[in-house]
Design an enzyme around this catalytic site. Structure first.
Site, PDB file in Angstrom:
ATOM      1  CB  SER A 110      -1.033   0.000   1.164  1.00 14.16           C
ATOM      2  OG  SER A 110      -2.129   0.798   1.080  1.00 14.16           O
ATOM      3  CG  ASP A 250      -5.815  -4.074  -4.075  1.00 14.73           C
ATOM      4  OD1 ASP A 250      -6.129  -3.227  -3.201  1.00 14.73           O
ATOM      5  OD2 ASP A 250      -4.592  -4.913  -4.033  1.00 14.73           O
ATOM      6  CG  HIS A 277      -5.560  -2.613   0.009  1.00 14.88           C
ATOM      7  ND1 HIS A 277      -4.934  -2.144  -1.246  1.00 14.88           N
ATOM      8  CD2 HIS A 277      -4.764  -2.068   1.170  1.00 14.88           C
ATOM      9  CE1 HIS A 277      -3.871  -1.320  -0.915  1.00 14.88           C
ATOM     10  NE2 HIS A 277      -4.300  -1.081   0.669  1.00 14.88           N
TER      11      HIS A 277
END
Length: 300
Positions: A110, A250, A277
């Site tokens: 991320s 995601d 995610h």
């Protein structure tokens, strides 16, 4: 079994906490891996299971809590301009220097993948490879992707989100429940949320300076110092072999990460079917298998 040792190193006017997991049976030639967590401000806890790569691949694995969160120094009164990518690039370089890592792999998840890209465009001599996991190449692409996914939520959930945002009541339980619907679809599809994720989230909520200052109140509203961030035009500067991974569901939609594949020479991508995610929490063994294979290919 591997051995984990935690300590701190001086950074800026405080310290950075780090943990080194060393395999009992190191594999010759296996370079160390440095793991960059997301948020910004989520601390390393939700990425703890990547320490298993030490035993599985015979390589040392380094986690650390970025400045301002987790077990590292917090600075809630620091000026807004403190919280920019360069701070965390400097911190990464301090960690690498302190540990004496001459050559290494980097995995960022991320925001950590965004930070990994910021590091890679500077072409550090020791970077053997980079894994960008579940990350956008610009915040505008991220916001656009979140809006696209939000429009696919059930009508009553969308209505609750809009109503409370309009009224300024985003702390209302109904609003939080509506955001949870999004999170369970696109952030982590393991229900209930894994303990490691909860640990990261709780420490961030207890002292949210980094997340609120760099991002904003939640995943839908990026109003912080990162709101105009993009690395798209700088990606041709990345020379390290690069793997880009994402989940099928995601919140980092394909449009957000495709620029990494298009802009970095030789970059390869892998999408995990059924994942979102936090792919590494949803499909931990398969996730580690994929990234471990990539690192092994670039140990030499």
């Amino acid at each position: 079994m591997s051995t984990s040792t935690a300590a701190t190193l001086p950074f800026r006017d405080g310290h950075t906490w780090y943990q080194v997991t060393t395999p009992d049976e190191p594999r010759p030639g296996a370079l160390p891996l440095v793991v960059l967590h997301g948020g910004p401000g989520m601390a390393h806890d939700y990425l703890r299971n990547l320490a298993a790569l030490a035993d599985e691949t015979g390589r040392t694995v380094v986690h650390y809590d970025q400045f301002g969160c987790g077990r590292s120094s917090h600075r809630p009164d620091a000026p807004v301009e403190t919280w920019v990518p360069q701070l965390f690039v400097d911190e990464f370089e301090a960690v690498v220097a302190h540990l004496g890592l001459e050559r290494f792999h980097v995995l960022g998840q991320s925001w950590g993948g965004m930070l990994g890209a910021e590091i890679a465009v500077r072409e550090p001599a020791g970077l053997a490879s980079l894994a960008i996991c579940n990350s956008p190449a610009s915040m505008q692409l991220w916001v656009d992707g979140a809006a696209e996914l939000r429009a696919q939520l059930p009508a009553d959930v969308q209505e609750a989100l809009l109503r409370h945002e309009g009224a300024g009541t985003t702390g209302d339980p109904e609003y939080l429940a509506a955001t949870q619907v999004f999170y369970e679809r696109h952030v982590c599809r393991v229900v209930p949320m894994p303990r490691d994720f909860i640990d990261s989230e709780e420490q961030m909520e207890a002292e949210p300076t980094v997340y609120h200052t760099m991002n904003g109140p939640n995943e839908f509203h990026v109003i912080g110092t990162m709101r105009d961030w993009t690395i798209v035009d700088r990606l041709p500067s990345v020379t390290a072999p690069t793997l880009v991974v994402a989940g099928e569901h995601d919140e980092a939609t394909p449009a957000t990460w495709q620029p990494f594949v298009d802009g970095i020479d030789g970059a390869v991508s892998h999408v995990f079917p059924g994942a979102s995610h936090c792919t590494h929490l949803e499909q931990p063994e398969e996730f580690r298998r994929v990234v471990a294979g990539f690192f092994a290919d670039h140990d030499a």
